[in-house]
Write an enzyme that holds these catalytic residues in place. Structure first.
Site, PDB file in Angstrom:
ATOM      1  N   GLU A  94      21.792  57.235  67.144  1.00  0.00           N
ATOM      2  CA  GLU A  94      23.193  57.018  66.792  1.00  0.00           C
ATOM      3  C   GLU A  94      23.998  58.310  66.881  1.00  0.00           C
ATOM      4  O   GLU A  94      25.145  58.311  67.349  1.00  0.00           O
ATOM      5  CB  GLU A  94      23.293  56.435  65.375  1.00  0.00           C
ATOM      6  CG  GLU A  94      22.647  55.063  65.226  1.00  0.00           C
ATOM      7  CD  GLU A  94      21.190  55.135  64.793  1.00  0.00           C
ATOM      8  OE1 GLU A  94      20.770  54.239  64.044  1.00  0.00           O
ATOM      9  OE2 GLU A  94      20.479  56.090  65.185  1.00  0.00           O
TER      10      GLU A  94
ATOM     11  N   CYS B  77      21.959  58.165  59.459  1.00  0.00           N
ATOM     12  CA  CYS B  77      22.839  57.726  60.544  1.00  0.00           C
ATOM     13  C   CYS B  77      23.902  56.754  60.062  1.00  0.00           C
ATOM     14  O   CYS B  77      24.981  56.662  60.655  1.00  0.00           O
ATOM     15  CB  CYS B  77      22.002  57.089  61.649  1.00  0.00           C
ATOM     16  SG  CYS B  77      20.952  58.273  62.519  1.00  0.00           S
TER      17      CYS B  77
ATOM     18  N   GLU C 255      -9.326  54.100  75.943  1.00  0.00           N
ATOM     19  CA  GLU C 255      -9.845  54.082  77.306  1.00  0.00           C
ATOM     20  C   GLU C 255     -11.370  53.985  77.374  1.00  0.00           C
ATOM     21  O   GLU C 255     -11.932  54.060  78.462  1.00  0.00           O
ATOM     22  CB  GLU C 255      -9.358  55.318  78.060  1.00  0.00           C
ATOM     23  CG  GLU C 255      -7.852  55.337  78.293  1.00  0.00           C
ATOM     24  CD  GLU C 255      -7.448  56.206  79.479  1.00  0.00           C
ATOM     25  OE1 GLU C 255      -8.323  56.707  80.191  1.00  0.00           O
ATOM     26  OE2 GLU C 255      -6.227  56.377  79.685  1.00  0.00           O
TER      27      GLU C 255
ATOM     28  N   ARG D   6     -19.126  51.095  74.039  1.00  0.00           N
ATOM     29  CA  ARG D   6     -19.344  50.871  72.598  1.00  0.00           C
ATOM     30  C   ARG D   6     -18.037  50.832  71.831  1.00  0.00           C
ATOM     31  O   ARG D   6     -17.878  50.054  70.891  1.00  0.00           O
ATOM     32  CB  ARG D   6     -20.258  51.964  72.044  1.00  0.00           C
ATOM     33  CG  ARG D   6     -21.695  51.891  72.553  1.00  0.00           C
ATOM     34  CD  ARG D   6     -22.550  52.988  71.954  1.00  0.00           C
ATOM     35  NE  ARG D   6     -23.916  52.929  72.459  1.00  0.00           N
ATOM     36  CZ  ARG D   6     -24.867  53.787  72.131  1.00  0.00           C
ATOM     37  NH1 ARG D   6     -24.579  54.805  71.311  1.00  0.00           N
ATOM     38  NH2 ARG D   6     -26.081  53.661  72.633  1.00  0.00           N
TER      39      ARG D   6
END
Length: 370
Positions: A54, A89, A296, A300
Site C-alpha cells: 500500500e 498501512c 525435492e 524416504r
C-alpha cells in the site's frame, strides 16, 4: 462495479505473484490504486522490512502527480493495522483520503481493518477474488493458521514411477526444457528441503536459475535433514552459500563440536527430538517464518510426507521412458488400500516440454489452512 473490482484485483494478484519467495515471513501483497476507472499507481511488497504494498502504491501514484482523495485501493490481503518494522498501512490509506478499500482476503495475523476504516468514512469490502488470493497467499495462511508452511512435493520420475536407476543415476529422466523450468520454479519458494541421502548422492546446489529481482537478494533457504548433521564441507551446497543460505536440521545427539564445524562454514543448524518426523520439521520451519516449502527429495523424505498427508501440492515431471526398476518415488509400505490414498487434481492444465509431461496438482479437498 463487480467486473471492475475483479479486473483491478486481478492486477493486484499478478503483482503479488511477482513477490513469491521474496518476502517471508511476510506475505507478498499487491496493491492497485484506481479512481473513476483510471489506474493511478500500484505496488507490491518486495522484501521483509521494506515498505508494504500500500505504501509503495501511494508513493507510485503521488510520483505521477495524483491526489489520492476519493480513490479505491485494491489489496490482495487486508491492510495491516499494527506497527511492526513499518507503520500500519491502514493509517496511510486514511491519511491519503481514499474513499474505498477492497481486500481479497482478511489478514488472520492482524486486527480487523473495517472499524478503523469505516469510522473515517471509508467503505471497506472483503472477498473479491478471495479464492484466487487464497492460492497466492496460501503459504502465509498455512503458517499463521496451522503453524507450518504450505508444502509442495517435487520430483522427476519415469513412467513406471522411479526417481533413478538402481545405481542412483537420474540424469535425463526429464528433458532439458523441463529441467530448466524446474530450476526457475525454485525462486517461487521460501525454502527447499532435501534429505541427507539426496545431499550425499546427488551433491546438488539447490539454486534457482531464475534472475534475481529488485529487493530479492538471496535465493530460497536450502534445508538438509540429517540426523547426524552429515554434510560435505567441500560439497556444492556449502559452495553456494554466497548465493543462498543453508540450514541443517539434525538430531539432538549431534555433538557441539560438529555443530560448531558447520557454523564455521556458514551453515545454520537446528536440532529436533526426531528430525525424521515431518510434522516436527514443518513446525520448526514455520517458526522460522517459512511460508512456502518445496521438497525435492529423496525417496524416504517423500514417503514420510506422503504417508503423513502433509503435501498440499505436487509438481511432477514425468519422463516418457521406463526403467523396469530402480529407486522408487516413495519407500515403505504405504497405506493398506487404494481407497485410503490421497486424491489429487490438476491445479493448471498439463503441458509437455520435450519428452516430459509437467503436472501441477493440488489436493482434491483443500486443507482449511490453505
Amino acid at each position: 462495479m463487480a467486473r471492475d473490482d475483479e479486473r483491478w484485483m486481478t492486477r493486484a494478484l499478478v503483482l503479488a505473484g511477482l513477490s513469491a519467495g521474496c518476502t517471508w515471513p511476510n506475505p507478498g501483497v499487491g496493491c492497485v490504486l484506481v479512481r473513476d476507472g483510471v489506474w493511478l499507481g500500484d505496488g507490491r511488497h518486495q522484501q521483509c522490512g521494506r515498505e508494504h504494498a500500500e505504501i509503495l502504491a501511494l508513493q507510485d501514484a503521488r510520483s505521477r502527480g495524483h491526489d489520492l482523495q476519493g480513490a479505491t485501493a485494491y489489496v490482495t490481503l487486508a491492510p495491516c493495522t499494527r506497527t511492526g518494522r513499518t507503520g500500519p498501512c491502514v493509517q496511510a490509506l486514511i491519511q491519503a483520503r481514499v474513499a474505498r478499500v477492497v481486500a481479497a482476503l482478511p489478514d488472520p495475523n492482524q486486527d480487523d481493518a473495517q472499524l478503523l476504516l469505516t469510522t473515517q468514512g471509508i467503505r471497506y469490502e472483503v472477498g473479491v477474488l478471495g479464492a484466487a488470493a487464497a492460492h497466492v497467499h496460501g503459504g502465509f495462511l498455512s503458517r499463521v493458521r496451522a503453524g507450518r508452511p504450505r508444502v509442495t512435493g517435487k520430483w522427476a520420475m519415469t513412467l513406471d514411477g522411479f526417481l533413478a536407476a538402481r545405481g542412483g543415476a537420474s540424469a535425463w529422466i526429464s528433458s532439458p526444457q523441463a529441467l530448466a523450468l524446474s530450476r526457475r520454479r525454485r525462486r517461487a519458494f521460501d525454502a527447499i528441503l532435501i534429505g541427507a541421502g539426496t545431499a550425499r548422492r546427488d551433491d546438488p546446489q539447490l539454486l534457482s536459475s531464475r534472475p534475481r529481482r529488485h529487493g530479492d537478494e538471496q535465493g530460497p533457504l536450502r534445508v538438509v535433514v540429517s540426523r547426524g548433521a552429515e554434510l560435505r564441507g567441500d560439497g556444492r551446497l556449502v559452495a553456494g552459500l554466497g548465493a543462498a543460505p543453508l540450514l541443517v536440521i539434525h538430531g539432538t545427539e549431534v555433538p557441539e563440536s560438529r555443530r560448531g564445524e558447520l557454523r564455521r562454514l556458514g551453515v545454520q543448524v537446528r536440532s529436533l527430538a526426531d528430525c525424521h518426523d515431518p510434522a516436527q520439521v514443518l513446525t520448526l520451519l514455520g517458526s522460522l517464518g517459512i511460508n512456502d516449502l518445496l521438497v525435492e527429495g529423496g525417496s524416504r523424505v517423500h514417503a514420510s510426507l506422503l504417508k503423513a498427508g502433509l503435501y498440499d501440492r505436487l509438481e511432477l515431471y514425468l519422463g516418457l521412458k521406463s526403467l523396469g526398476g530402480g529407486l522408487p518415488v516413495a519407500e515403505g509400505a504405504g497405506v493398506a488400500s487404494p481407497t485410503l490414498g490421497e486424491a489429487w487434481q490438476l491445479e493448471e492444465p498439463a503441458r509437455t516440454l520435450g519428452e516430459t509431461l509437467c503436472l501441477r496438482l493440488a489436493r482434491t479437498t483443500a486443507r482449511a489452512a490453505s
